[in-house]
Scaffold this motif. Structure first.
Motif, PDB file in Angstrom:
ATOM      1  N   UNK A 137      -6.039  -0.373  -6.999  1.00 47.45           N
ATOM      2  CA  UNK A 137      -5.902   0.947  -6.399  1.00 47.45           C
ATOM      3  C   UNK A 137      -5.034   1.460  -5.136  1.00 47.45           C
ATOM      4  N   UNK A 138      -4.243   2.192  -5.284  1.00 50.52           N
ATOM      5  CA  UNK A 138      -3.129   2.736  -4.337  1.00 50.52           C
ATOM      6  C   UNK A 138      -2.137   1.653  -3.989  1.00 50.52           C
ATOM      7  N   UNK A 139      -1.873   0.584  -4.728  1.00 47.59           N
ATOM      8  CA  UNK A 139      -0.878  -0.398  -4.427  1.00 47.59           C
ATOM      9  C   UNK A 139       0.335   0.034  -5.202  1.00 47.59           C
ATOM     10  N   UNK A 140       1.261  -0.271  -4.784  1.00 49.58           N
ATOM     11  CA  UNK A 140       2.765   0.167  -5.269  1.00 49.58           C
ATOM     12  C   UNK A 140       3.370  -1.016  -5.555  1.00 49.58           C
ATOM     13  N   UNK A 162       0.811  -1.133  -0.160  1.00 47.08           N
ATOM     14  CA  UNK A 162      -0.106  -0.040  -0.010  1.00 47.08           C
ATOM     15  C   UNK A 162       0.914   1.244  -0.110  1.00 47.08           C
ATOM     16  N   UNK A 163       0.343   2.073  -0.614  1.00 46.38           N
ATOM     17  CA  UNK A 163       1.310   3.754  -0.678  1.00 46.38           C
ATOM     18  C   UNK A 163       1.337   4.063   0.795  1.00 46.38           C
ATOM     19  N   UNK A 206       2.738   3.185  -9.112  1.00 44.26           N
ATOM     20  CA  UNK A 206       1.520   3.094  -8.374  1.00 44.26           C
ATOM     21  C   UNK A 206       0.259   3.027  -9.302  1.00 44.26           C
ATOM     22  N   UNK A 207      -0.766   2.134  -9.025  1.00 43.66           N
ATOM     23  CA  UNK A 207      -1.679   1.815  -9.626  1.00 43.66           C
ATOM     24  C   UNK A 207      -3.035   2.569  -9.104  1.00 43.66           C
TER      25      UNK A 207
END
Length: 251
Positions: free
Chosen positions: A106-109, A59-60, A99-100
């Motif tokens: 979403x918000x995974x790196x 996660x970001x 970063x997606x």
């Protein structure tokens, strides 16, 4: 700086088609970069970018105060679904980061595995990629005879092999060093890493003045789960002729 074109192609595929598979993992995942833990999370995901094995996406929100994660620009061809980013810790940075921006990631790196200094799964360092939680290894003693030949020359023969069974892969036969015709082998400088077995070293095989590079591998210090294969040698089934109890195996 290495080109990000390969990373962009991967991001395009995943942003538009989705990953092959993904799921949350309860394992603690940390990344060491420039002497600091850049991220530390129990919210990581196993993401299968292809069918074979997963990578960790984090996660970001899991990045530490010592690390700066900055989006640089959207990746062409992803319809805004993914962006390149820069990870910086003090005077060191990497741009092998994506970063997606949209579901399901979403918000995974994604950080390219070799772009940081060391990954940890709980407190255990990992060197190649995470293990697939749906794969396992079984190492079984056997008294079935194994004969290995190359170009008509027998290079190994034993009745005390270890059979290594790995989910979805063909069996491998690990042979005791005393069963090897050592006059045909010479050490290679090649080293590879397997998350299930550890660091592998290799031998070349020379038959009839022709050298076959990295045809044999072995583990001096395998992982604990693969401890029985220490010091045993394994030939590529696909590149040699193998007989199991007198029956020739298909390549």
């Amino acid at each position: 700086m290495p080109s990000n074109s390969d990373l962009a192609k991967l991001a395009q595929k995943i942003a538009l088609e989705g990953p092959h598979k993904y799921e949350h993992t309860p394992r603690r995942v940390r990344g060491l970069f420039n002497g600091n833990y850049a991220f530390d999370t129990i919210g990581a995901f196993h993401v299968w970018e292809h069918p074979y094995y997963p990578q960790f996406y984090v996660p970001s929100s899991s990045f530490s105060s010592s690390a700066t994660l900055t989006k640089t620009h959207d990746i062409d061809g992803t319809k805004g679904g993914a962006s390149f980013a820069r990870l910086t810790v003090d005077d060191k940075h990497t741009e092998r980061v994506v970063i997606f921006n949209t579901a399901p990631l979403k918000d995974l790196v994604k950080i390219e595995f070799k772009a940081i200094d060391q990954w940890f799964e709980e407190d255990v360092p990992i060197y190649q990629h995470p293990k697939d939680p749906y794969k396992r290894i079984d190492i079984l003693k056997s008294t079935r005879s194994i004969k290995v030949a190359l170009d008509g020359v027998t290079v190994a023969e034993t009745t005390s092999p270890l059979f290594l069974f790995e989910t979805s892969l063909r069996p491998r036969y690990y042979l005791p060093p005393t069963s090897i015709a050592w006059e045909y082998l010479s050490k290679s400088d090649t080293e590879t890493y397997c998350p299930y077995k550890g660091k592998a070293n290799y031998y070349n095989v020379t038959i009839n003045k022709k050298e076959y590079k990295d045809l044999v591998w072995y583990y001096v210090y395998p992982t604990m789960e693969s401890g029985p294969i220490a010091g045993h040698l394994c030939f590529y089934n696909e590149k040699v002729d193998i007989w199991v109890d007198g029956l020739r195996e298909k390549k």
